[in-house]
Design a protein around this motif. Structure first.
Motif, mmCIF file in Angstrom:
data_model
loop_
_atom_site.group_PDB
_atom_site.id
_atom_site.type_symbol
_atom_site.label_atom_id
_atom_site.label_comp_id
_atom_site.label_asym_id
_atom_site.label_seq_id
_atom_site.Cartn_x
_atom_site.Cartn_y
_atom_site.Cartn_z
ATOM 1 N N TYR A 1 0.851 -1.190 0.000
ATOM 2 C CA TYR A 1 0.000 0.000 0.000
ATOM 3 C C TYR A 1 0.891 1.246 0.000
ATOM 4 C CZ TYR A 1 -4.663 -1.884 1.231
ATOM 5 O OH TYR A 1 -5.889 -2.498 1.229
ATOM 6 N N PRO A 2 0.615 2.221 -0.844
ATOM 7 C CA PRO A 2 1.379 3.473 -0.764
ATOM 8 C C PRO A 2 1.206 4.136 0.596
ATOM 9 C CG PRO A 2 0.237 3.341 -2.865
ATOM 10 C CD PRO A 2 -0.279 2.207 -2.022
ATOM 11 N N HIS A 3 2.296 4.710 1.086
ATOM 12 C CA HIS A 3 2.254 5.453 2.342
ATOM 13 C C HIS A 3 1.382 6.693 2.182
ATOM 14 C CE1 HIS A 3 3.551 7.895 5.732
ATOM 15 N NE2 HIS A 3 4.025 8.805 4.901
ATOM 16 N N CYS A 4 1.548 7.385 1.051
ATOM 17 C CA CYS A 4 0.694 8.532 0.758
ATOM 18 C C CYS A 4 0.540 8.655 -0.745
ATOM 19 C CB CYS A 4 1.258 9.827 1.353
ATOM 20 S SG CYS A 4 2.621 10.543 0.413
ATOM 21 N N ALA A 5 -0.510 9.340 -1.175
ATOM 22 C CA ALA A 5 -0.769 9.550 -2.589
ATOM 23 C C ALA A 5 -1.170 11.009 -2.805
ATOM 24 C CB ALA A 5 -1.871 8.625 -3.088
ATOM 25 N N ILE A 6 -0.552 11.636 -3.814
ATOM 26 C CA ILE A 6 -0.882 13.008 -4.190
ATOM 27 C C ILE A 6 -1.714 12.964 -5.464
ATOM 28 C CG2 ILE A 6 0.004 15.295 -4.726
ATOM 29 C CD1 ILE A 6 0.916 14.312 -1.980
ATOM 30 N N LEU A 7 -2.910 13.548 -5.444
ATOM 31 C CA LEU A 7 -3.790 13.589 -6.610
ATOM 32 C C LEU A 7 -4.085 15.053 -6.947
ATOM 33 C CD1 LEU A 7 -4.259 10.668 -5.387
ATOM 34 C CD2 LEU A 7 -6.529 10.782 -6.408
ATOM 35 N N ASP A 8 -3.346 15.587 -7.900
ATOM 36 C CA ASP A 8 -3.538 16.967 -8.351
ATOM 37 C C ASP A 8 -4.093 16.917 -9.770
ATOM 38 O OD1 ASP A 8 -3.360 19.530 -9.369
ATOM 39 O OD2 ASP A 8 -1.387 19.947 -8.510
ATOM 40 N N PRO A 9 -5.355 17.277 -9.971
ATOM 41 C CA PRO A 9 -5.958 17.189 -11.308
ATOM 42 C C PRO A 9 -5.221 17.980 -12.376
ATOM 43 C CG PRO A 9 -7.656 17.474 -9.648
ATOM 44 C CD PRO A 9 -6.352 17.678 -8.958
ATOM 45 N N THR A 10 -4.512 19.037 -12.008
ATOM 46 C CA THR A 10 -3.827 19.841 -13.016
ATOM 47 C C THR A 10 -2.691 19.062 -13.683
ATOM 48 O OG1 THR A 10 -2.241 20.852 -11.469
ATOM 49 C CG2 THR A 10 -4.372 21.946 -11.755
ATOM 50 N N THR A 11 -2.193 18.024 -13.040
ATOM 51 C CA THR A 11 -1.119 17.226 -13.650
ATOM 52 C C THR A 11 -1.628 16.407 -14.827
ATOM 53 O OG1 THR A 11 -1.429 15.280 -12.217
ATOM 54 C CG2 THR A 11 0.033 17.018 -11.408
ATOM 55 N N THR A 12 -2.948 16.336 -15.006
ATOM 56 C CA THR A 12 -3.518 15.526 -16.091
ATOM 57 C C THR A 12 -3.883 16.355 -17.323
ATOM 58 O OG1 THR A 12 -5.852 15.716 -15.378
ATOM 59 C CG2 THR A 12 -4.511 14.026 -14.314
ATOM 60 N N TYR A 13 -3.715 17.674 -17.259
ATOM 61 C CA TYR A 13 -4.118 18.540 -18.373
ATOM 62 C C TYR A 13 -3.424 18.171 -19.681
ATOM 63 C CZ TYR A 13 -6.301 21.964 -15.157
ATOM 64 O OH TYR A 13 -7.085 22.599 -14.229
ATOM 65 N N SER A 14 -2.169 17.758 -19.597
ATOM 66 C CA SER A 14 -1.382 17.531 -20.809
ATOM 67 C C SER A 14 -1.466 16.094 -21.319
ATOM 68 C CB SER A 14 0.090 17.884 -20.539
ATOM 69 O OG SER A 14 0.623 17.066 -19.500
ATOM 70 N N LEU A 15 -2.316 15.278 -20.726
ATOM 71 C CA LEU A 15 -2.434 13.892 -21.182
ATOM 72 C C LEU A 15 -2.930 13.831 -22.627
ATOM 73 C CD1 LEU A 15 -4.105 12.108 -18.111
ATOM 74 C CD2 LEU A 15 -1.773 11.755 -18.963
ATOM 75 N N PRO A 16 -2.354 12.977 -23.451
ATOM 76 C CA PRO A 16 -2.889 12.764 -24.793
ATOM 77 C C PRO A 16 -4.303 12.175 -24.713
ATOM 78 C CG PRO A 16 -0.684 11.829 -24.583
ATOM 79 C CD PRO A 16 -1.140 12.185 -23.204
ATOM 80 N N PRO A 17 -5.151 12.430 -25.700
ATOM 81 C CA PRO A 17 -6.518 11.902 -25.679
ATOM 82 C C PRO A 17 -6.580 10.391 -25.462
ATOM 83 C CG PRO A 17 -6.291 13.512 -27.437
ATOM 84 C CD PRO A 17 -4.913 13.304 -26.874
ATOM 85 N N ARG A 18 -5.648 9.662 -26.053
ATOM 86 C CA ARG A 18 -5.656 8.199 -25.903
ATOM 87 C C ARG A 18 -5.500 7.786 -24.448
ATOM 88 N NH1 ARG A 18 -1.402 4.217 -29.094
ATOM 89 N NH2 ARG A 18 -1.494 2.425 -27.684
ATOM 90 N N GLN A 19 -4.607 8.462 -23.714
ATOM 91 C CA GLN A 19 -4.412 8.101 -22.313
ATOM 92 C C GLN A 19 -5.600 8.532 -21.455
ATOM 93 O OE1 GLN A 19 -0.475 9.830 -21.536
ATOM 94 N NE2 GLN A 19 0.351 7.755 -21.527
ATOM 95 N N THR A 20 -6.169 9.685 -21.772
ATOM 96 C CA THR A 20 -7.375 10.113 -21.059
ATOM 97 C C THR A 20 -8.493 9.100 -21.256
ATOM 98 O OG1 THR A 20 -6.841 12.474 -21.236
ATOM 99 C CG2 THR A 20 -9.158 11.892 -20.945
ATOM 100 N N ALA A 21 -8.710 8.685 -22.499
ATOM 101 C CA ALA A 21 -9.772 7.726 -22.810
ATOM 102 C C ALA A 21 -9.512 6.383 -22.144
ATOM 103 C CB ALA A 21 -9.880 7.552 -24.321
ATOM 104 N N ASN A 22 -8.274 5.910 -22.222
ATOM 105 C CA ASN A 22 -7.935 4.644 -21.574
ATOM 106 C C ASN A 22 -8.230 4.691 -20.078
ATOM 107 O OD1 ASN A 22 -7.082 3.307 -23.868
ATOM 108 N ND2 ASN A 22 -4.908 3.624 -23.505
ATOM 109 N N GLY A 23 -7.887 5.810 -19.453
ATOM 110 C CA GLY A 23 -8.108 5.928 -18.017
ATOM 111 C C GLY A 23 -9.573 5.872 -17.645
ATOM 112 N N VAL A 24 -10.401 6.576 -18.403
ATOM 113 C CA VAL A 24 -11.838 6.591 -18.122
ATOM 114 C C VAL A 24 -12.437 5.200 -18.307
ATOM 115 C CG1 VAL A 24 -14.069 7.460 -18.941
ATOM 116 C CG2 VAL A 24 -12.149 9.036 -18.634
ATOM 117 N N VAL A 25 -12.092 4.531 -19.400
ATOM 118 C CA VAL A 25 -12.648 3.200 -19.667
ATOM 119 C C VAL A 25 -12.135 2.180 -18.660
ATOM 120 C CG1 VAL A 25 -12.684 1.303 -21.348
ATOM 121 C CG2 VAL A 25 -13.076 3.665 -22.097
ATOM 122 N N ASP A 26 -10.877 2.276 -18.281
ATOM 123 C CA ASP A 26 -10.317 1.371 -17.275
ATOM 124 C C ASP A 26 -11.088 1.506 -15.962
ATOM 125 O OD1 ASP A 26 -8.649 -0.491 -16.116
ATOM 126 O OD2 ASP A 26 -6.918 0.827 -15.974
ATOM 127 N N ALA A 27 -11.272 2.738 -15.506
ATOM 128 C CA ALA A 27 -12.010 2.972 -14.263
ATOM 129 C C ALA A 27 -13.445 2.460 -14.366
ATOM 130 C CB ALA A 27 -11.993 4.455 -13.918
#
Length: 385
Positions: free
Chosen positions: A167-193
């Motif tokens: 288990y990770p000791h801590c996790a940082i989730l900052d939505p701004t780090t995802t702004y530059s994701l290519p569309p393919r990775q964004t789509a993969n992430g949504v479908v995976d979830a």
């Protein structure tokens, strides 16, 4: 509802600017190995934020962890960490980087052949190196769970393991780090979830209303927000909702007290291992075929899914199920993922090798009823052509 025990030791920091919280989570005297993938964190400013948050810290870098992280690459990181006396791991990236770093964390202190960590499904893990993470690609929920999926190129294997020690000791989730994701990775992430949720939801009823309504809400959010992320990639609220939904999809809460499936993942892993398809892409191909094959076993939950998630309240039960499966396929295609093996030039001649790999990995009785035999798996692959 079935009995359950729930445990999650990961401290989570969510929101813009939260990378600075690493300073309070990691001791100044730790020797850190920062792991990452292809180098996008250098281009989008995330790496700079990490160094700003950890001034004067001893930080070593190990890049090049692939999508579907390979055992061969990860063992190089293990050797590096052992040689340099690393005391803390910091994974910066998406599910592959974090999964891979979980393996590194378990392998560093392990005395045997490290691949045993995977083949034993994590049972041999007695301790692991402390691990923190900065998530830049929401998809797998690995930032708050104890699961990891690793590939071995030499033998074309892709298998998972789990251990409470990773288990990770801590996790940082900052939505701004995802702004530059290519569309393919964004789509993969949504479908995976999305499919992570379905693996825990589309089984059979056990009167777990909290889990059911929680799952249905998350599914509706992903259906609504996923396409918007493709057209408005720098919208903070859209990215925040997707990032939080993906984390909720597999942080353990949805799966407590309910039966789970995971056959779609098992069949999908073999497609990645043998044909190199993206993980989410394999799921988008397998799931519609699996739902058609198992529509009778999943009958009640499929109707509930049709009504509560897709708003299909008219027509016969058979119509509702058929329409829900079709709408699911359309959603994947709207996100830009293909849903047929033929789209990747995979033919009926390739299916026996996929089934043999399932057998080799002991995946001979899958699904919530353990009734997806090798014969049924072959039918699902064939229906996905």
């Amino acid at each position: 509802m079935q009995n359950f025990t729930y445990y999650s030791p990961t401290r989570l920091h969510f929101g813009q600017g939260q990378i600075e919280k690493l300073r309070s989570e990691i001791g100044k005297n730790e020797r850190i190995l920062l792991t990452y993938g292809g180098g996008s964190i250098k281009r989008n400013g995330v790496l700079d934020q990490i160094y700003t948050a950890l001034p004067g810290y001893q930080i070593h870098e190990f890049g090049g962890i692939e999508p579907n992280p390979s055992y061969e690459t990860l063992m190089k990181a293990v050797s590096y960490a052992r040689y340099h006396g690393i005391t803390h791991l910091l994974a910066v990236g998406g599910g592959s980087v974090i999964d891979g770093t979980k393996f590194i964390a378990a392998a560093i202190p392990y005395k045997g052949e490290p691949w045993e960590i995977v083949t034993s499904r994590g049972k041999v893990v007695e301790k692991a190196m402390p691990l923190s993470c900065v998530l830049t690609l929401p998809a797998t929920g690995t930032e708050t769970n104890s699961f990891s999926v690793i590939s071995k190129k030499q033998t074309m294997d892709k298998q998972s393991f789990t251990s409470p020690h990773v288990y990770p000791h801590c996790a940082i989730l900052d939505p701004t780090t995802t702004y530059s994701l290519p569309p393919r990775q964004t789509a993969n992430g949504v479908v995976d979830a999305f499919i992570h949720i379905l693996e825990q939801y589309l089984t059979y009823p056990v009167n777990a209303r909290v889990q059911d309504e929680y799952a249905e809400g998350l599914l509706r959010i992903l259906i609504d927000q996923g396409p918007k992320a493709l057209t408005s990639p720098a919208d903070y609220d859209i990215r925040a909702n997707i990032m939080w939904a993906a984390s909720q999809a597999l942080n353990g809460i949805l799966g407590v007290g309910v039966p789970q499936d995971w056959a779609t993942h098992a069949l999908g892993h073999e497609l990645t291992a043998l044909h190199g398809l993206d993980h989410a892409q394999t799921l988008a191909i397998v799931l519609p075929a699996l739902l058609n094959e198992k529509r009778q076993a999943k009958y009640e939950k499929l109707i509930q899914y049709a009504q509560k998630v897709w708003g299909i309240n008219q027509g016969s039960d058979a119509f509702k199920i058929e329409t829900a499966i079709n709408e699911t396929r359309k959603f994947f295609e709207l996100m830009g993922l293909r849903t047929r093996l033929a789209d990747f030039k995979i033919t009926e001649e390739d299916i026996p090798a996929l089934v043999r790999k399932l057998e080799e990995h002991g995946q001979i009785a899958l699904g919530e009823h353990q009734d997806i035999t090798l014969e049924v798996s072959q039918r699902i692959y064939t229906a996905a052509l």
